[in-house]
Write a protein that holds these residues in place. Structure first.
Motif, PDB file in Angstrom:
ATOM      1  N   SER A  45      26.375  58.892  34.305  1.00 25.43           N
ATOM      2  CA  SER A  45      27.626  58.170  34.506  1.00 25.43           C
ATOM      3  C   SER A  45      28.801  58.945  33.925  1.00 25.43           C
ATOM      4  O   SER A  45      28.658  59.695  32.958  1.00 25.43           O
ATOM      5  CB  SER A  45      27.550  56.791  33.837  1.00 25.43           C
ATOM      6  N   ILE A  46      29.979  58.765  34.520  1.00 23.74           N
ATOM      7  CA  ILE A  46      31.194  59.380  33.971  1.00 23.74           C
ATOM      8  C   ILE A  46      32.153  58.328  33.439  1.00 23.74           C
ATOM      9  O   ILE A  46      33.273  58.647  33.030  1.00 23.74           O
ATOM     10  CB  ILE A  46      31.913  60.228  35.044  1.00 23.74           C
ATOM     11  N   HIS A  51      26.120  48.975  29.277  1.00 28.73           N
ATOM     12  CA  HIS A  51      25.184  49.551  28.314  1.00 28.73           C
ATOM     13  C   HIS A  51      25.908  50.470  27.327  1.00 28.73           C
ATOM     14  O   HIS A  51      25.671  50.407  26.112  1.00 28.73           O
ATOM     15  CB  HIS A  51      24.086  50.328  29.055  1.00 28.73           C
ATOM     16  N   SER A  52      26.796  51.318  27.833  1.00 32.50           N
ATOM     17  CA  SER A  52      27.535  52.216  26.934  1.00 32.50           C
ATOM     18  C   SER A  52      28.530  51.446  26.084  1.00 32.50           C
ATOM     19  O   SER A  52      28.787  51.815  24.938  1.00 32.50           O
ATOM     20  CB  SER A  52      28.229  53.322  27.732  1.00 32.50           C
ATOM     21  N   PHE A  72      32.307  48.943  37.261  1.00 34.79           N
ATOM     22  CA  PHE A  72      32.042  47.603  37.786  1.00 34.79           C
ATOM     23  C   PHE A  72      31.065  47.624  38.961  1.00 34.79           C
ATOM     24  O   PHE A  72      30.993  46.677  39.737  1.00 34.79           O
ATOM     25  CB  PHE A  72      33.366  46.954  38.211  1.00 34.79           C
ATOM     26  N   GLU A  73      30.306  48.715  39.085  1.00 36.88           N
ATOM     27  CA  GLU A  73      29.348  48.867  40.178  1.00 36.88           C
ATOM     28  C   GLU A  73      27.963  49.199  39.639  1.00 36.88           C
ATOM     29  O   GLU A  73      27.818  49.734  38.542  1.00 36.88           O
ATOM     30  CB  GLU A  73      29.788  50.000  41.119  1.00 36.88           C
ATOM     31  N   GLY A  74      26.923  48.909  40.428  1.00 38.45           N
ATOM     32  CA  GLY A  74      25.568  49.326  40.091  1.00 38.45           C
ATOM     33  C   GLY A  74      24.863  48.410  39.103  1.00 38.45           C
ATOM     34  O   GLY A  74      25.392  47.392  38.656  1.00 38.45           O
ATOM     35  N   GLY A  75      23.664  48.824  38.732  1.00 37.61           N
ATOM     36  CA  GLY A  75      22.834  48.001  37.867  1.00 37.61           C
ATOM     37  C   GLY A  75      23.358  47.825  36.459  1.00 37.61           C
ATOM     38  O   GLY A  75      23.019  46.850  35.786  1.00 37.61           O
ATOM     39  N   ALA A  76      24.183  48.778  35.992  1.00 36.75           N
ATOM     40  CA  ALA A  76      24.739  48.676  34.636  1.00 36.75           C
ATOM     41  C   ALA A  76      26.198  48.232  34.657  1.00 36.75           C
ATOM     42  O   ALA A  76      26.927  48.405  33.687  1.00 36.75           O
ATOM     43  CB  ALA A  76      24.628  50.029  33.925  1.00 36.75           C
ATOM     44  N   GLN A 102      40.267  51.119  41.842  1.00 41.52           N
ATOM     45  CA  GLN A 102      40.724  51.549  43.156  1.00 41.52           C
ATOM     46  C   GLN A 102      40.001  50.924  44.344  1.00 41.52           C
ATOM     47  O   GLN A 102      40.328  51.233  45.468  1.00 41.52           O
ATOM     48  CB  GLN A 102      40.609  53.075  43.276  1.00 41.52           C
ATOM     49  N   ASN A 103      39.011  50.075  44.107  1.00 42.72           N
ATOM     50  CA  ASN A 103      38.328  49.512  45.279  1.00 42.72           C
ATOM     51  C   ASN A 103      38.108  48.017  45.108  1.00 42.72           C
ATOM     52  O   ASN A 103      38.509  47.431  44.112  1.00 42.72           O
ATOM     53  CB  ASN A 103      36.998  50.236  45.539  1.00 42.72           C
ATOM     54  N   GLU A 104      37.480  47.406  46.086  1.00 41.71           N
ATOM     55  CA  GLU A 104      37.329  45.956  46.102  1.00 41.71           C
ATOM     56  C   GLU A 104      35.863  45.519  46.066  1.00 41.71           C
ATOM     57  O   GLU A 104      35.521  44.432  46.496  1.00 41.71           O
ATOM     58  CB  GLU A 104      38.019  45.379  47.347  1.00 41.71           C
ATOM     59  N   LYS A 105      34.982  46.352  45.556  1.00 42.47           N
ATOM     60  CA  LYS A 105      33.567  45.998  45.512  1.00 42.47           C
ATOM     61  C   LYS A 105      33.275  44.953  44.437  1.00 42.47           C
ATOM     62  O   LYS A 105      32.251  44.288  44.478  1.00 42.47           O
ATOM     63  CB  LYS A 105      32.725  47.257  45.274  1.00 42.47           C
ATOM     64  N   SER A 106      34.154  44.840  43.474  1.00 44.92           N
ATOM     65  CA  SER A 106      33.993  43.833  42.426  1.00 44.92           C
ATOM     66  C   SER A 106      35.296  43.058  42.301  1.00 44.92           C
ATOM     67  O   SER A 106      36.392  43.620  42.378  1.00 44.92           O
ATOM     68  CB  SER A 106      33.668  44.506  41.085  1.00 44.92           C
ATOM     69  N   ASN A 107      35.178  41.740  42.113  1.00 43.26           N
ATOM     70  CA  ASN A 107      36.362  40.910  41.909  1.00 43.26           C
ATOM     71  C   ASN A 107      36.782  40.859  40.442  1.00 43.26           C
ATOM     72  O   ASN A 107      37.876  40.395  40.130  1.00 43.26           O
ATOM     73  CB  ASN A 107      36.100  39.487  42.411  1.00 43.26           C
ATOM     74  N   LEU A 108      35.911  41.321  39.557  1.00 40.92           N
ATOM     75  CA  LEU A 108      36.163  41.162  38.126  1.00 40.92           C
ATOM     76  C   LEU A 108      37.470  41.828  37.665  1.00 40.92           C
ATOM     77  O   LEU A 108      38.229  41.207  36.900  1.00 40.92           O
ATOM     78  CB  LEU A 108      34.974  41.707  37.337  1.00 40.92           C
TER      79      LEU A 108
END
Length: 224
Positions: A45-46, A51-52, A72-76, A102-108
Motif C-alpha cells: 500500500s502507498i 490496519h496501518s 477507502f478501498e479494498g479489504g483494509a 478523487q473517486n466515488e467508490k466510497s461514500n465515507l
C-alpha cells in the motif's frame, strides 16, 4: 536536527527534537514515540488504511501522512471515520501531509466535515515533499474547516494545495503565511459565501482560526 554543533537527520538515542525546535535535547523519561510510514503501512500500500492507522496509534512523530482514495478501498479500507483518530497524537510531521479524495467508490469521505484528527499537529517540516507539495487537502466537498488547532509551523518550501473543498471556510492566505510559509506556492480556494453564512472566526481570534470555536483560534505563540 542539531546535536553538539552537527546537523543530523535524526537525534541520537535518548535525545529528541521537540516541536518547534530543531535542537536535540535529552528525553525526560521516555522519548516521544516516533513512527515511519514504511514501517506501519500495509504491505503493497502507498496510503494509510485501517490496519496501518491502528499501528500509528500513539505516534507523536511521523515522517509523512498519505490518505487518499485507496485508503477507502479494498479489504483494509477505512470503514469508520473514528479510525482516523489514531492520528490524534501526532505532533510533528517531518516531511509532508497529503490528503486527497478523487473517486466515488466510497461514500465515507463525503461525511468528512473537518480534519480534527490532526488537531494536535504542531509542525509540518517539509524535509521531503510529495511531488512538489508539503501540504495537500483536495476533493472533500463537505469539508467545512480544517481543525489544525495547534499547527504553528509549515516548512517554507514546496507547494500547499487546498482545492475542490466547496464548503471550506476559515482558512486564509494570511493564516498560512503566519505559519512561516511565505516563499512557497499556495493554491487555495474556499467557499465564497462563508461571510454570508456567518462562518467566521470567533471574535477573540486575533491571528486567524482553524474553525468557529474560541479553541480554534490561531495560537498566540510568537514564532522565532
Amino acid at each position: 536536527a542539531e546535536y553538539m554543533g552537527k546537523c543530523l537527520d535524526i537525534c541520537p538515542p535518548g535525545y529528541q527534537a521537540l516541536p518547534l525546535s530543531n535542537v536535540c535535547q535529552p528525553c525526560n523519561g521516555v522519548c516521544r514515540k516516533s513512527c515511519k510510514f514504511d514501517d506501519i503501512k500495509t504491505r503493497g500500500s502507498i496510503s494509510l488504511d485501517k490496519h496501518s492507522l491502528a499501528k500509528a496509534s500513539g505516534c507523536k512523530v511521523i515522517d509523512h501522512i498519505n490518505i487518499n482514495s485507496h485508503s477507502f478501498e479494498g479489504g483494509a479500507a477505512i470503514d469508520d471515520l473514528s479510525q482516523l483518530n489514531a492520528l490524534k497524537h501526532i505532533e510533528t510531521v517531518t516531511e509532508y501531509v497529503y490528503i486527497q479524495f478523487q473517486n466515488e467508490k466510497s461514500n465515507l469521505p463525503y461525511k468528512i466535515t473537518n480534519l480534527e484528527f490532526l488537531s494536535n499537529m504542531k509542525e509540518i517540516l517539509g524535509k521531503r515533499l510529495a511531488g512538489a507539495n508539503v501540504l495537500v487537502v483536495v476533493g472533500f466537498p463537505n469539508l467545512k474547516y480544517l481543525g489544525f488547532n495547534n499547527l504553528e509551523k509549515i516548512g517554507n518550501r514546496g507547494k500547499i494545495v487546498i482545492l475542490k473543498n466547496d464548503n471550506l471556510c476559515y482558512i486564509t492566505r494570511q493564516l498560512i503565511h503566519s505559519l512561516g510559509f511565505t516563499n512557497g506556492d499556495l493554491k487555495l480556494n474556499v467557499d465564497l459565501s462563508c461571510k454570508w453564512k456567518m462562518h467566521e472566526c470567533h471574535s477573540e481570534c486575533r491571528r486567524g482560526c482553524w474553525g468557529s470555536s474560541k479553541e480554534a483560534c490561531r495560537n498566540e505563540i510568537q514564532m522565532t
